[in-house]
Design an enzyme around this catalytic site. Structure first.
Site, PDB file in Angstrom:
ATOM      1  N   GLU A 132     -43.446  63.642 -18.918  1.00 45.89           N
ATOM      2  CA  GLU A 132     -42.854  62.662 -18.223  1.00 45.89           C
ATOM      3  C   GLU A 132     -43.372  61.281 -18.926  1.00 45.89           C
ATOM      4  O   GLU A 132     -44.443  61.563 -19.704  1.00 45.89           O
ATOM      5  CB  GLU A 132     -42.966  62.818 -16.916  1.00 45.89           C
ATOM      6  CG  GLU A 132     -42.173  63.778 -16.024  1.00 45.89           C
ATOM      7  CD  GLU A 132     -42.088  63.758 -14.526  1.00 45.89           C
ATOM      8  OE1 GLU A 132     -42.750  62.600 -14.132  1.00 45.89           O
ATOM      9  OE2 GLU A 132     -41.521  64.502 -13.797  1.00 45.89           O
ATOM     10  N   HIS A 252     -39.285  52.221  -9.865  1.00 52.04           N
ATOM     11  CA  HIS A 252     -38.850  53.179 -10.702  1.00 52.04           C
ATOM     12  C   HIS A 252     -37.676  52.585 -11.485  1.00 52.04           C
ATOM     13  O   HIS A 252     -36.968  51.934 -11.189  1.00 52.04           O
ATOM     14  CB  HIS A 252     -38.316  54.349  -9.850  1.00 52.04           C
ATOM     15  CG  HIS A 252     -38.296  55.736 -10.973  1.00 52.04           C
ATOM     16  ND1 HIS A 252     -37.301  55.838 -11.878  1.00 52.04           N
ATOM     17  CD2 HIS A 252     -39.072  56.725 -10.640  1.00 52.04           C
ATOM     18  CE1 HIS A 252     -37.643  57.117 -12.525  1.00 52.04           C
ATOM     19  NE2 HIS A 252     -38.534  57.740 -11.821  1.00 52.04           N
ATOM     20  N   ARG A 301     -44.308  53.512 -16.546  1.00 52.30           N
ATOM     21  CA  ARG A 301     -43.207  53.254 -15.693  1.00 52.30           C
ATOM     22  C   ARG A 301     -43.079  51.530 -15.722  1.00 52.30           C
ATOM     23  O   ARG A 301     -41.988  51.114 -15.685  1.00 52.30           O
ATOM     24  CB  ARG A 301     -43.269  53.605 -14.239  1.00 52.30           C
ATOM     25  CG  ARG A 301     -42.945  55.356 -14.270  1.00 52.30           C
ATOM     26  CD  ARG A 301     -42.766  55.510 -12.849  1.00 52.30           C
ATOM     27  NE  ARG A 301     -42.582  57.260 -12.860  1.00 52.30           N
ATOM     28  CZ  ARG A 301     -42.566  57.889 -11.809  1.00 52.30           C
ATOM     29  NH1 ARG A 301     -42.921  57.340 -10.427  1.00 52.30           N
ATOM     30  NH2 ARG A 301     -42.353  59.107 -11.778  1.00 52.30           N
ATOM     31  N   HIS A 362     -40.128  51.999  -5.586  1.00 55.60           N
ATOM     32  CA  HIS A 362     -40.293  53.355  -5.426  1.00 55.60           C
ATOM     33  C   HIS A 362     -41.772  53.900  -5.103  1.00 55.60           C
ATOM     34  O   HIS A 362     -41.604  54.596  -3.888  1.00 55.60           O
ATOM     35  CB  HIS A 362     -40.297  53.732  -6.937  1.00 55.60           C
ATOM     36  CG  HIS A 362     -40.384  55.356  -7.169  1.00 55.60           C
ATOM     37  ND1 HIS A 362     -39.382  56.238  -6.809  1.00 55.60           N
ATOM     38  CD2 HIS A 362     -41.332  56.062  -7.991  1.00 55.60           C
ATOM     39  CE1 HIS A 362     -39.794  57.386  -6.962  1.00 55.60           C
ATOM     40  NE2 HIS A 362     -40.919  57.271  -7.735  1.00 55.60           N
ATOM     41  N   ARG A 397     -49.137  54.050 -11.026  1.00 54.09           N
ATOM     42  CA  ARG A 397     -48.992  55.174 -10.959  1.00 54.09           C
ATOM     43  C   ARG A 397     -48.602  56.026 -12.102  1.00 54.09           C
ATOM     44  O   ARG A 397     -47.333  55.711 -12.695  1.00 54.09           O
ATOM     45  CB  ARG A 397     -48.488  55.801  -9.605  1.00 54.09           C
ATOM     46  CG  ARG A 397     -48.316  57.427  -9.406  1.00 54.09           C
ATOM     47  CD  ARG A 397     -47.646  57.786  -8.163  1.00 54.09           C
ATOM     48  NE  ARG A 397     -46.093  57.572  -8.373  1.00 54.09           N
ATOM     49  CZ  ARG A 397     -45.417  58.475  -8.696  1.00 54.09           C
ATOM     50  NH1 ARG A 397     -45.603  59.882  -8.872  1.00 54.09           N
ATOM     51  NH2 ARG A 397     -44.066  58.144  -8.621  1.00 54.09           N
TER      52      ARG A 397
END
Length: 852
Positions: A132, A252, A301, A362, A397
């Site tokens: 990811e 997100h 992100r 998010h 994160r």
């Protein structure tokens, strides 16, 4: 009409029922359930109670699509996982916390598998690993293609159902209960519905663990479920706990865009879709991420969310597209069945159409400040999972680290509570909590009709794009929201609205303070990262006066000091973290489980007062910032001070040095530590001033030695400077000082000098001599400073004449105030007075309450 303050306690009926537990866990996601199961395994006889706002299977965990990051590939290493996490955190990760995460993660994942969680495997039976955003290796395990959270929740709920752990469902936790010593002693809660227990009740417990998840519902559009209203963070603030880095809310980048008026929980398009090869494009089909970051569509992100927002601005669009048409129908149905179904439900076929996406709230990287064992700043209160700020995530994160964090730190908290219960007092948690005490903090509620207004304001002015103007507008709107023309009845809706307003207010204040762009905090008016000013954390506490903000430099122990005090200490050459450690050591000596029993017995809990810090004798003051810091730290920011004089100033009997205002109990509890330091340091400054005045006009200077009290050297040497003196060596490492025993060991003073010079070239070398005939050999070796120990005045005159300016000279030993001028007039450069720090009498200073 006056605007009411943010309540420090929710208005609620008195508890109508009470239950007892050894440990109460608030929340039923991966963090809460793992912790409960782990603790029950460590202590099968203990009563563990799980409280959850909905049913056990609700919450954010089941919505986690991507997976769990862990180093399982032989080609991967914990060091690489650590590095990827630190990069994503943009300088604010706690490296030790990340190291714990990545090294203990694989074992914690193994425990989850042992508990029954079934993850996707390849044809050989090995766990499938994918990648990811932000990861440079394939290290994400997943279940059901894109239903990892649902599988994790299923396995944990099943394991809990098979255990003896008690569960209270449909229960909204209201406030923390504390005992007389300020320790967590349980919670109040409201059970929604009818049954064995309903209405407001209380759980008394030796340890309270917050695992309440996130706060995404503070925004109008979020991936979070409806229950994520920041209840844990709000409760912690009301309880006096420190909350850290709330400004870092991760948006997100790829949330299914359902139209500009769509609000509430929005469908998430997992980062794993990009991990499998999907790309971001604009309406013209242009791939814009490849020119933004080396990882292109797999960038962290915050990078992707910002790039999408920028592209939307450039093109005037309200969304971008995620193109994965090349997957084909088979891959969509097998690898991402949940996302495929959600898209189809909303009229989009990802097999043939690009998916419209836009960023939405998010994940909260900040939360209740917790250490490596989940302990918060309130004894007996722990935080785990998204509600906590362990330092793992920093400013942003890394994908799929959240479920891992819940696993790892749940096990650590369980072990810490268990160890504390076995050890008994004064360990982290005592076998039996103290009786909760009456709580007379101000109460209040927010009109539940304000909820959509709060969310709308936050989404317009405090989301991905922020600036001083928009944040100030939101802050004003939130203040206005506190007022309502009608009485607000206690109910689930008003409690949730109050929690949302509390969290939103803290978040906006932190976002206004941080004037830079870093990670998931993007300031349009400060578009660059600024390590010079903002490589640090913002700690928030809630007091009767409102939010208190403290900046803590990164890597430094949290000081909980007002910014002015921290600045003054740093300018004085003092380390705020070291000074705070002194305060805490003093508090640990002073306060045992019952607390300050005299103050608790004689002073009503809500009483406030102003006290004057008064000089009872003439002298020179030193340590005012230290004393102010002690009052603030030991009261968790509830006490505020105003200094009326400055360090180094002469004061006379009766002068008021500072005033301190706040809760009377806190004033008297902190008094001894603050005055101990202030009187001691002022005594040193006063004695130093007498010596300085004794040699005034001679050219000689008064300086100290290393004869200081353990742990107080920096403070005592600062006090010497306040008195007009200068400092000698701070430690045995910053200069060499050859004394008689070194001479004996080396075979002569010249030999000792050469040995030091050869071993540490460039280091300052001082030599202590006690005879005239030792001076010339030392000068021949190149000594720059000679310490004349116990020389008579006549011998000092000879030494000064012999040296003739070739080295600096210090006189030490046998000095008195009466002889100081005679010694200084010999021409020596320094008089070293060890008595300045090791035997200076304290200056008499007192604390006088004004009374009401």
């Amino acid at each position: 009409m006056a605007i009411p303050a943010i309540p420090q306690r929710l208005t609620a009926p008195a508890p109508g029922w009470t239950v007892e537990a050894d440990v109460v866990v608030v929340g039923s996601g991966i963090a809460g359930l793992t912790l409960a199961l782990r603790y029950a395994g460590l202590d099968p006889e203990a009563k563990v109670l799980v409280v959850t706002k909905d049913v056990l299977s609700s919450g954010s965990t089941r919505w986690a699509q991507g997976g769990i990051a862990a180093v399982l590939d032989p080609q991967d290493t914990p060091a690489e996982h650590l590095s990827d996490t630190l990069v994503a955190g943009v300088g604010l990760c706690d490296e030790e916390a990340v190291r714990v995460l990545v090294t203990e993660g694989p074992g914690a994942l193994g425990g989850l598998i042992a508990a029954g969680a079934r993850f996707d495997t390849d044809d050989s039976g090995e766990l499938q690993l994918t990648r990811e955003g932000g990861h440079r290796r394939n290290r994400i395990v997943h279940a059901g293609g894109d239903a990892t959270g649902a599988e994790v929740q299923r396995a944990l709920v099943q394991a809990l159902r098979e255990s003896s752990i008690e569960v209270i469902e449909h229960a909204l936790v209201l406030d923390l209960l504390k005992d007389a010593g300020g320790r967590a002693a349980g919670v109040t809660l409201h059970v929604m519905g009818e049954g064995e227990r309903d209405g407001v009740g209380a759980v008394r417990a030796g340890a309270v663990v917050l695992a309440t998840g996130g706060m995404g519902q503070v925004y109008a559009a979020t991936t979070n479920p409806v229950v994520s209203t920041g209840d844990g963070v709000a409760l912690a603030l009301r309880a006096g706990a420190v909350v850290r880095d709330l400004e870092f809310v991760q948006f997100h980048p790829t949330v299914l865009w359902l139209g500009e008026d769509s609000t509430g929980q929005q469908p998430l398009i997992s980062e794993a879709v990009r991990g499998e090869g999907a790309v971001l494009v604009d309406a013209e089909g242009v791939r814009f991420m490849k020119d933004v970051h080396e990882l292109a569509d797999l960038a962290p992100r915050d990078v992707v969310a910002k790039a999408i927002m920028r592209r939307m601005r450039e093109t005037g669009a309200d969304h971008m597209y995620l193109d994965a048409r090349h997957f084909g129908e088979e891959k969509w149905r097998t690898r991402f069945p949940t996302i495929h179904a959600v898209c189809r439900e909303h009229g989009i076929d990802p097999v043939t159409q690009p998916i419209p996406v836009a960023p939405a709230a998010h994940y909260a990287s900040g939360g209740v400040r917790a250490d490596l064992h989940g302990r918060t700043s309130v004894p007996g209160l722990y935080a785990c999972g998204e509600v906590a700020c362990t330092g793992v995530h920093g400013a942003n994160r890394l994908a799929s680290n959240s479920l891992l964090e819940g696993l790892v730190f749940a096990e650590r908290i369980a072990a810490d509570i268990h160890a504390g219960r076995r050890a008994g007092p004064p360990a982290a948690v005592r076998p039996a909590p103290g009786e909760p005490v009456a709580d007379d903090r101000p109460t209040g509620l927010v009109d539940p009709r304000a909820r959509p207004r709060i969310q709308g304001h936050m989404s317009r002015g405090a989301s991905v794009l922020r600036g001083q103007e928009s944040l100030s507008e939101v802050a004003r709107a939130l203040v206005s929201t506190r007022w309502t023309p009608v009485a607000v009845e206690p109910c689930t809706e008003s409690w949730e609205a109050t929690n949302l307003l509390t969290v939103a207010s803290a978040l906006v204040e932190a976002a206004r303070h941080r004037e830079e762009t870093r990670g998931s905090h993007w300031r349009e008016d400060f578009p660059e990262r600024n390590d010079a000013w903002w490589l640090g954390h913002l700690d928030v506490t809630l007091t009767a006066e409102g939010m208190t903000m403290t900046y803590v430099p990164h890597g430094q122990r949290a000081t909980a000091l007002p910014p002015r005090v921290e600045t003054d200490l740093i300018e004085a050459g003092l380390d705020p973290a070291t000074v705070t450690a002194l305060f805490q050591a003093a508090a640990d000596e002073d306060l045992q489980a019952p607390g300050d029993v005299t103050s608790l017995a004689t002073i009503p809990a809500g009483q406030t007062d102003t006290a004057d810090v008064v000089a009872r004798a003439d002298g020179v003051v030193s340590g005012l910032a230290v004393a102010e810091g002690a009052f603030s730290h030991l009261s968790q920011g509830r006490l505020t001070a105003e200094r009326l004089v400055k360090d180094g100033e002469h004061v006379t009997r009766g002068d008021v040095l500072m005033t301190v205002t706040g809760p009377t109990r806190d004033l008297l509890t902190a008094e001894r530590t603050a005055l101990n330091l202030l009187t001691h340091l002022s005594g040193i400054a006063t004695l130093t001033d007498r010596w300085v005045r004794a040699v005034e006009g001679t050219g000689a200077r008064i300086r100290d030695s290393r004869k200081t009290l353990p742990g107080l050297r920096a403070l005592e040497k600062y006090a010497v400077r306040c008195g007009g003196g200068v400092n000698h060596r701070m430690s045995l490492s910053d200069a060499a000082l050859i004394k008689d025993n070194h001479v004996v060991a080396a075979g002569g003073v010249a030999e000792a000098f050469r040995a030091v010079r050869d071993a540490y070239p460039g280091l300052p070398i001082e030599v202590e001599v006690d005879r005239i005939d030792q001076i010339e050999p030392v000068l021949a070796e190149g000594a720059e400073e000679i310490l004349l120990d116990n020389f008579t005045v006549d011998d000092l005159v000879l030494a000064v004449r012999l040296v003739d300016g070739r080295a600096r000279l210090e006189s030490s030993g046998g000095l008195t105030l009466d002889s100081a001028r005679d010694v200084a007039e010999t021409g020596v450069d320094y008089l070293a007075v060890g008595a300045l720090t090791h035997s200076a009498p304290a200056l008499d200073i007192a604390l006088d309450l004004r009374g009401n």
